[in-house]
Motif scaffolding. Structure first.
Motif, PDB file in Angstrom:
ATOM      1  N   HIS A 291      -3.563 -41.126  -1.178  1.00  0.00           N
ATOM      2  CA  HIS A 291      -3.173 -41.204   0.225  1.00  0.00           C
ATOM      3  C   HIS A 291      -2.688 -39.830   0.697  1.00  0.00           C
ATOM      4  O   HIS A 291      -2.100 -39.067  -0.092  1.00  0.00           O
ATOM      5  CB  HIS A 291      -2.066 -42.245   0.380  1.00  0.00           C
ATOM      6  CG  HIS A 291      -1.732 -42.578   1.795  1.00  0.00           C
ATOM      7  ND1 HIS A 291      -0.790 -41.877   2.525  1.00  0.00           N
ATOM      8  CD2 HIS A 291      -2.229 -43.528   2.627  1.00  0.00           C
ATOM      9  CE1 HIS A 291      -0.716 -42.389   3.744  1.00  0.00           C
ATOM     10  NE2 HIS A 291      -1.574 -43.394   3.825  1.00  0.00           N
ATOM     11  N   PRO A 292      -2.950 -39.470   1.968  1.00  0.00           N
ATOM     12  CA  PRO A 292      -2.505 -38.150   2.464  1.00  0.00           C
ATOM     13  C   PRO A 292      -1.035 -37.855   2.203  1.00  0.00           C
ATOM     14  O   PRO A 292      -0.678 -36.719   1.876  1.00  0.00           O
ATOM     15  CB  PRO A 292      -2.796 -38.233   3.967  1.00  0.00           C
ATOM     16  CG  PRO A 292      -3.954 -39.174   4.062  1.00  0.00           C
ATOM     17  CD  PRO A 292      -3.744 -40.185   2.973  1.00  0.00           C
ATOM     18  N   HIS A 293      -0.190 -38.868   2.322  1.00  0.00           N
ATOM     19  CA  HIS A 293       1.242 -38.648   2.080  1.00  0.00           C
ATOM     20  C   HIS A 293       1.496 -38.278   0.621  1.00  0.00           C
ATOM     21  O   HIS A 293       2.297 -37.380   0.321  1.00  0.00           O
ATOM     22  CB  HIS A 293       2.036 -39.903   2.443  1.00  0.00           C
ATOM     23  CG  HIS A 293       3.519 -39.769   2.217  1.00  0.00           C
ATOM     24  ND1 HIS A 293       4.321 -38.935   2.974  1.00  0.00           N
ATOM     25  CD2 HIS A 293       4.333 -40.341   1.278  1.00  0.00           C
ATOM     26  CE1 HIS A 293       5.571 -39.014   2.532  1.00  0.00           C
ATOM     27  NE2 HIS A 293       5.604 -39.854   1.506  1.00  0.00           N
ATOM     28  N   LEU A 294       0.800 -38.960  -0.311  1.00  0.00           N
ATOM     29  CA  LEU A 294       0.950 -38.638  -1.729  1.00  0.00           C
ATOM     30  C   LEU A 294       0.427 -37.234  -2.015  1.00  0.00           C
ATOM     31  O   LEU A 294       1.051 -36.484  -2.778  1.00  0.00           O
ATOM     32  CB  LEU A 294       0.200 -39.656  -2.589  1.00  0.00           C
ATOM     33  CG  LEU A 294       0.210 -39.377  -4.099  1.00  0.00           C
ATOM     34  CD1 LEU A 294       1.630 -39.429  -4.651  1.00  0.00           C
ATOM     35  CD2 LEU A 294      -0.696 -40.365  -4.837  1.00  0.00           C
ATOM     36  N   CYS A 295      -0.694 -36.872  -1.409  1.00  0.00           N
ATOM     37  CA  CYS A 295      -1.259 -35.527  -1.607  1.00  0.00           C
ATOM     38  C   CYS A 295      -0.269 -34.454  -1.173  1.00  0.00           C
ATOM     39  O   CYS A 295      -0.064 -33.457  -1.880  1.00  0.00           O
ATOM     40  CB  CYS A 295      -2.573 -35.382  -0.838  1.00  0.00           C
ATOM     41  SG  CYS A 295      -3.920 -36.399  -1.475  1.00  0.00           S
ATOM     42  N   GLN A 296       0.340 -34.650  -0.016  1.00  0.00           N
ATOM     43  CA  GLN A 296       1.319 -33.680   0.477  1.00  0.00           C
ATOM     44  C   GLN A 296       2.532 -33.615  -0.449  1.00  0.00           C
ATOM     45  O   GLN A 296       3.051 -32.529  -0.738  1.00  0.00           O
ATOM     46  CB  GLN A 296       1.745 -34.047   1.892  1.00  0.00           C
ATOM     47  CG  GLN A 296       0.642 -33.877   2.929  1.00  0.00           C
ATOM     48  CD  GLN A 296       1.020 -34.429   4.291  1.00  0.00           C
ATOM     49  OE1 GLN A 296       2.132 -34.942   4.475  1.00  0.00           O
ATOM     50  NE2 GLN A 296       0.099 -34.346   5.240  1.00  0.00           N
ATOM     51  N   THR A 297       2.969 -34.770  -0.923  1.00  0.00           N
ATOM     52  CA  THR A 297       4.126 -34.811  -1.834  1.00  0.00           C
ATOM     53  C   THR A 297       3.823 -34.079  -3.137  1.00  0.00           C
ATOM     54  O   THR A 297       4.655 -33.309  -3.639  1.00  0.00           O
ATOM     55  CB  THR A 297       4.506 -36.270  -2.139  1.00  0.00           C
ATOM     56  OG1 THR A 297       4.808 -36.951  -0.917  1.00  0.00           O
ATOM     57  CG2 THR A 297       5.717 -36.324  -3.060  1.00  0.00           C
TER      58      THR A 297
END
Length: 312
Positions: free
Chosen positions: A137-143
């Motif tokens: 998920h984009p949020h996981l990628c950013q994290t």
């Protein structure tokens, strides 16, 4: 006897490749070319991955971070080396040495963690293709990207702090082309076994643990790919993952050689040439490795060039 932050305030002299003065003009030409290619190749990948919607995927999100890292890493050392090779100035200030030490360690450590993240991305894509978009998920990628940068800089902060607290003495000569940890340790003028052990443990954690995790992920990837019946599917999976594995091998091979061998057996002459490999050659090769057989990137290049042609 002094300490790193008192007795060396006047700075250091970087000997570079003065031992092989006949090679310096040749090295200057080749390194200038390699540096130009590094800037062009990595900047191109960053630009393409931002402009082309088809490259707005987790793989290219992390690749964008890797190429930006390579740009920063090579720029933290190569300009100083080119000035050194040209014979204009071989000195570096104390402050400049500390900044170079911190930045090179921070960027190198960040790449260690980021390569693990990229291996996890390939693991999710190959081993869990139906759930890939949900997992990455984009949020996981950013994290994960932020964690890579924070982890790298924290590692550098610890090692640079230990280095600055270490007593150094002797001539202000560094037998290298930049302020590298292993060369600065050679200037230690008292028993540093305790401090060196702490630094070795930190280096081992940032190098060995990621390497083991990457190898483990690729064991699962290979097992999954071998179960694929389609020859085209196998070839695509091995092609994509092979590019990442080649980058990992080049980076970790040179880093482990430099940072995980005992200090008493470290050769400064050999170390300089190994450092050339991971500061200049690897950042230049990474864009080629990832794009040479990559249809997505080739298609994106054609689209961008096509739009430019029609706009004219």
């Amino acid at each position: 006897m002094g300490s790193f932050n008192t007795s060396f305030r006047d700075g250091f002299i970087l000997m570079g490749f003065s031992d092989w003065s006949q090679l310096e003009p040749i090295l200057f030409v080749f390194i200038s070319i390699f540096y130009s290619l590094t800037i062009f190749g990595n900047t191109t990948i960053i630009t393409l991955s931002l402009l082309e919607p088809q490259l707005h995927t987790p793989m290219y999100f992390f690749l964008r971070h890797l190429t930006f890292l390579d740009l920063c890493y090579t720029t933290s050392t190569v300009p100083q080396l080119l000035i050194n090779l040209h014979g204009l100035d071989r000195t570096i200030s104390y402050e400049g040495c500390v900044v170079q030490l911190f930045s090179s360690l921070a960027l190198g450590s960040t790449e260690c963690v980021l390569l693990v993240v990229m291996a996890f991305d390939r693991y999710a894509a190959v081993c869990h293709p139906l759930h890939y978009t949900a997992i990455m998920h984009p949020h996981l990628c950013q994290t994960l990207a932020i964690a890579s940068w924070v982890g790298g800089f924290m590692n550098s902060l610890v090692q640079t702090g230990l280095m600055m607290a270490m007593p150094l003495c002797g001539l202000h000569l560094l037998n290298h082309f930049f302020c590298e940890m292993t060369v600065l340790l050679k200037l230690a003028c008292e028993d540093i076994e305790g401090t060196e052990t702490k630094m070795f443990v930190v280096r081992a954690i940032i190098l060995v643990v990621p390497a083991v995790l990457i190898l483990g992920s690729y064991v699962y990837i290979v097992q999954t790919v071998l179960k694929v019946r389609s020859v085209a599917g196998r070839r695509k999976a091995f092609g994509t993952c092979g590019s990442h594995l080649l980058v990992v091998s080049l980076f970790y091979g040179s880093a482990i050689y430099t940072y995980l061998q005992p200090m008493h057996s470290y050769s400064e002459s050999e170390g300089k040439f190994v450092a050339l490999f991971y500061t200049i050659v690897t950042p230049m090769l990474n864009p080629l490795i990832y794009t040479l057989r990559n249809k997505d990137v080739k298609g994106a290049v054609r689209k961008v060039l096509g739009r430019g042609r029609y706009s004219v």
